[in-house]
Design a protein around this motif. Structure first.
Motif, PDB file in Angstrom:
ATOM      1  N   TYR A  79       0.831  -1.206   0.000  1.00 28.29           N
ATOM      2  CA  TYR A  79       0.000   0.000   0.000  1.00 28.29           C
ATOM      3  C   TYR A  79       0.867   1.258   0.000  1.00 28.29           C
ATOM      4  N   VAL A  80       1.895   1.265   0.828  1.00 31.21           N
ATOM      5  CA  VAL A  80       2.780   2.431   0.902  1.00 31.21           C
ATOM      6  C   VAL A  80       3.494   2.648  -0.432  1.00 31.21           C
ATOM      7  N   ALA A  81       3.932   1.563  -1.060  1.00 30.62           N
ATOM      8  CA  ALA A  81       4.592   1.682  -2.364  1.00 30.62           C
ATOM      9  C   ALA A  81       3.634   2.286  -3.390  1.00 30.62           C
ATOM     10  N   PHE A  82       2.377   1.818  -3.378  1.00 24.85           N
ATOM     11  CA  PHE A  82       1.372   2.356  -4.297  1.00 24.85           C
ATOM     12  C   PHE A  82       1.109   3.833  -3.996  1.00 24.85           C
ATOM     13  N   ALA A  83       0.973   4.158  -2.718  1.00 22.28           N
ATOM     14  CA  ALA A  83       0.702   5.539  -2.322  1.00 22.28           C
ATOM     15  C   ALA A  83       1.833   6.473  -2.752  1.00 22.28           C
ATOM     16  N   MET A  84       3.059   6.030  -2.567  1.00 23.64           N
ATOM     17  CA  MET A  84       4.201   6.870  -2.939  1.00 23.64           C
ATOM     18  C   MET A  84       4.295   7.046  -4.455  1.00 23.64           C
ATOM     19  N   GLU A  85       3.868   6.036  -5.204  1.00 27.85           N
ATOM     20  CA  GLU A  85       3.812   6.175  -6.666  1.00 27.85           C
ATOM     21  C   GLU A  85       2.846   7.296  -7.051  1.00 27.85           C
ATOM     22  N   GLN A  86       1.708   7.347  -6.341  1.00 30.03           N
ATOM     23  CA  GLN A  86       0.715   8.382  -6.628  1.00 30.03           C
ATOM     24  C   GLN A  86       1.226   9.769  -6.232  1.00 30.03           C
ATOM     25  N   VAL A  87       2.003   9.823  -5.167  1.00 31.61           N
ATOM     26  CA  VAL A  87       2.604  11.100  -4.762  1.00 31.61           C
ATOM     27  C   VAL A  87       3.576  11.583  -5.841  1.00 31.61           C
ATOM     28  N   GLU A  88       4.376  10.662  -6.368  1.00 37.26           N
ATOM     29  CA  GLU A  88       5.336  11.028  -7.418  1.00 37.26           C
ATOM     30  C   GLU A  88       4.615  11.482  -8.683  1.00 37.26           C
ATOM     31  N   LEU A  89       3.493  10.839  -9.000  1.00 37.95           N
ATOM     32  CA  LEU A  89       2.708  11.270 -10.163  1.00 37.95           C
ATOM     33  C   LEU A  89       2.178  12.683  -9.959  1.00 37.95           C
ATOM     34  N   ALA A  90       1.755  12.971  -8.735  1.00 37.15           N
ATOM     35  CA  ALA A  90       1.241  14.309  -8.429  1.00 37.15           C
ATOM     36  C   ALA A  90       2.336  15.362  -8.572  1.00 37.15           C
ATOM     37  N   LYS A  91       3.564  14.981  -8.243  1.00 39.42           N
ATOM     38  CA  LYS A  91       4.680  15.924  -8.342  1.00 39.42           C
ATOM     39  C   LYS A  91       4.978  16.300  -9.788  1.00 39.42           C
ATOM     40  N   GLN A  92       4.538  15.470 -10.720  1.00 38.87           N
ATOM     41  CA  GLN A  92       4.711  15.800 -12.130  1.00 38.87           C
ATOM     42  C   GLN A  92       3.754  16.909 -12.558  1.00 38.87           C
ATOM     43  N   GLU A  93       2.652  17.049 -11.816  1.00 37.24           N
ATOM     44  CA  GLU A  93       1.665  18.078 -12.121  1.00 37.24           C
ATOM     45  C   GLU A  93       1.818  19.298 -11.217  1.00 37.24           C
ATOM     46  N   CYS A  94       2.427  19.075 -10.062  1.00 37.64           N
ATOM     47  CA  CYS A  94       2.552  20.144  -9.068  1.00 37.64           C
ATOM     48  C   CYS A  94       3.857  19.934  -8.307  1.00 37.64           C
ATOM     49  N   LYS A  95       4.658  20.963  -8.192  1.00 40.05           N
ATOM     50  CA  LYS A  95       5.974  20.835  -7.574  1.00 40.05           C
ATOM     51  C   LYS A  95       5.893  20.367  -6.131  1.00 40.05           C
ATOM     52  N   ASP A  96       4.913  20.863  -5.394  1.00 34.72           N
ATOM     53  CA  ASP A  96       4.819  20.548  -3.970  1.00 34.72           C
ATOM     54  C   ASP A  96       3.373  20.197  -3.600  1.00 34.72           C
ATOM     55  N   PRO A  97       2.903  19.002  -3.961  1.00 34.92           N
ATOM     56  CA  PRO A  97       1.521  18.632  -3.657  1.00 34.92           C
ATOM     57  C   PRO A  97       1.295  18.475  -2.154  1.00 34.92           C
ATOM     58  N   VAL A  98       0.081  18.718  -1.737  1.00 35.00           N
ATOM     59  CA  VAL A  98      -0.294  18.521  -0.336  1.00 35.00           C
ATOM     60  C   VAL A  98      -0.646  17.045  -0.142  1.00 35.00           C
ATOM     61  N   VAL A  99      -0.064  16.428   0.874  1.00 36.55           N
ATOM     62  CA  VAL A  99      -0.325  15.016   1.161  1.00 36.55           C
ATOM     63  C   VAL A  99      -0.842  14.900   2.590  1.00 36.55           C
ATOM     64  N   LEU A 100      -2.069  14.447   2.736  1.00 35.25           N
ATOM     65  CA  LEU A 100      -2.696  14.323   4.052  1.00 35.25           C
ATOM     66  C   LEU A 100      -3.066  12.866   4.316  1.00 35.25           C
ATOM     67  N   ILE A 101      -2.774  12.406   5.523  1.00 34.90           N
ATOM     68  CA  ILE A 101      -3.032  11.025   5.908  1.00 34.90           C
ATOM     69  C   ILE A 101      -4.095  10.988   7.000  1.00 34.90           C
ATOM     70  N   GLU A 102      -5.056  10.070   6.853  1.00 36.06           N
ATOM     71  CA  GLU A 102      -6.145   9.925   7.826  1.00 36.06           C
ATOM     72  C   GLU A 102      -6.781  11.286   8.122  1.00 36.06           C
ATOM     73  N   GLN A 103      -7.240  11.924   7.072  1.00 33.91           N
ATOM     74  CA  GLN A 103      -7.791  13.269   7.165  1.00 33.91           C
ATOM     75  C   GLN A 103      -9.308  13.234   7.355  1.00 33.91           C
ATOM     76  N   ARG A 104      -9.797  13.935   8.367  1.00 35.68           N
ATOM     77  CA  ARG A 104     -11.244  14.057   8.553  1.00 35.68           C
ATOM     78  C   ARG A 104     -11.807  14.899   7.416  1.00 35.68           C
ATOM     79  N   LEU A 105     -12.868  14.398   6.799  1.00 34.91           N
ATOM     80  CA  LEU A 105     -13.478  15.071   5.655  1.00 34.91           C
ATOM     81  C   LEU A 105     -14.940  15.368   5.962  1.00 34.91           C
ATOM     82  N   ASP A 106     -15.282  16.629   5.912  1.00 29.81           N
ATOM     83  CA  ASP A 106     -16.638  17.070   6.244  1.00 29.81           C
ATOM     84  C   ASP A 106     -17.393  17.391   4.955  1.00 29.81           C
ATOM     85  N   TYR A 107     -18.454  16.633   4.697  1.00 25.74           N
ATOM     86  CA  TYR A 107     -19.276  16.894   3.513  1.00 25.74           C
ATOM     87  C   TYR A 107     -20.702  17.272   3.925  1.00 25.74           C
TER      88      TYR A 107
END
Length: 377
Positions: A79-107
């Motif tokens: 899971y961590v390997a997959f997650a880090m792959e997604q972080v690296e993909l995001a860095k291709q679109e944004c130099k410093d993407p925001v990465v939040l873990i176990e984030q409370r989401l209010d909808y």
């Protein structure tokens, strides 16, 4: 244990499909202590959170749990390997993407009192990625139009849409024990169309306990499933058919039976389990039924004494030695070592031919192949 939203994201498929079920469930108490499956899942999420924080060079203390095992270690590593792959993909679109873990989401702007927790959020300039780890191995979950993930996306947009020009919400469900990774994306306008056309109207009904009851696969985790009248009526419709011997049923009748046969079996098993539990734990008397002792097999009172007695009588060939199963062997060696040492000595035989709905994602086989397989059995 933290508070759960009445209209939670994890139960959204159920209350969107059957709005009154949300309030109906309030009549049932939660099981004391929770299930071992839920506890195992909690342990896996805590371990994954720790490992992901370490991979992101953040401070974290390794959690301790009786559920930790080699399999959980490997699954969370994956899971961590997959997650880090997604972080690296995001860095291709944004130099410093925001990465939040176990984030409370209010909808709650869309669903009364609605909130949940996202396992991982990655926010780039134009793309918001929501990742969910599912440690269970019951059913593979599809990310496409998955209401839980869409609600998480809404909650994340509430946090970041004003700061980032987000066009796309990307969703991924990672299920390591089923070797399943499902991804899907939706544009923000499409997501908001779903909000207005389906989410808001259904949420209003659900919070009031109104609307129509509907049964389906979403009943699986409903607390009311054992005694729900709507579920019973759905499956008892079969009894209204003028049944004939199977060879005389029309093709249309057979298709109708096939559509509900699996769920009918699950429903009857649920009702039986509920009735037996009521009888055993609460002394409930069901007309025409009684409690009896089930069949049992003989057992040794003390295996060590048995061995000594048999050997004393001259019988020494009293033990048998068998090779441990593949799953246990893989846990013992670890997936990598297992593949290196035993990979060439393991094969997967062809599965038994099974009739399933067209919605099943497995590849269809030709009728001639199926006939040949049946003849070989």
């Amino acid at each position: 244990m933290g508070k759960h939203a009445l209209l939670s994201a994890s139960a959204s498929k159920r209350w969107l499909s059957c709005p009154p079920s949300a309030r109906l469930e309030e009549q049932f108490r939660d099981e004391a202590g929770g299930s071992p499956y839920a506890e195992e899942g909690t342990a896996a999420h805590a371990l994954a959170e720790h490992k992901l924080k370490k991979a992101l060079k953040r401070r974290s203390k390794r959690p301790v749990s009786d559920y930790h095992c080699d399999e959980m270690e490997e699954c969370t590593d994956g899971y961590v390997a997959f997650a880090m792959e997604q972080v690296e993909l995001a860095k291709q679109e944004c130099k410093d993407p925001v990465v939040l873990i176990e984030q409370r989401l209010d909808y709650s702007a869309y669903v009364p009192e609605g909130f949940g927790t996202g396992d991982l959020l990655i926010v780039a300039d134009h793309v918001l990625t929501v990742i969910d780890l599912k440690y269970g191995k019951g059913v593979a979950v599809d990310a496409e139009r998955n209401p839980q993930m869409m609600l998480y996306g809404l909650g994340a947009l509430e946090l970041f849409d004003a700061l980032y020009d987000i066009d796309i919400v990307r969703m991924a469900i990672y299920q390591p024990r089923l070797e399943s990774v499902s991804t899907w994306e939706i544009t923000v306008p499409e997501l908001m169309e779903w909000v207005e056309m389906e989410l808001k109207p259904k949420a209003v009904l659900a919070i009031k306990g109104e609307g129509e009851f509907h049964s389906g696969d979403w009943c699986r985790f409903c607390k009311a499933k054992n005694t729900c009248r709507a579920r019973a009526e759905e499956y008892l419709k079969l009894a209204q058919m003028e049944f004939k011997a199977p060879p005389l049923l029309s093709d249309e009748e057979i298709v109708e039976v096939l559509k509900v046969a699996d769920e009918l079996a699950k429903w009857s098993a649920d009702v039986y389990a509920y009735a037996q539990d009521e009888a055993v734990t609460k002394g409930k008397k069901w007309a025409g039924f009684k409690l009896v002792e089930g069949r049992s097999n003989r057992k040794y009172t003390d295996e060590e004494e048995v061995a000594q007695a048999a050997q004393k009588a001259g019988y020494t060939d009293i033990y048998k030695k068998t090779l441990i199963g593949i799953t246990e062997m893989e846990r013992l060696l670890g997936k990598k070592k297992f593949a290196e040492i035993l990979g060439k000595l393991v094969y997967k035989p062809q599965g038994k031919v099974t009739l399933v709905p067209e919605s099943d994602k497995r590849q269809e086989i030709a009728a001639s192949t199926a006939e040949a397989d049946f003849k070989e059995e």
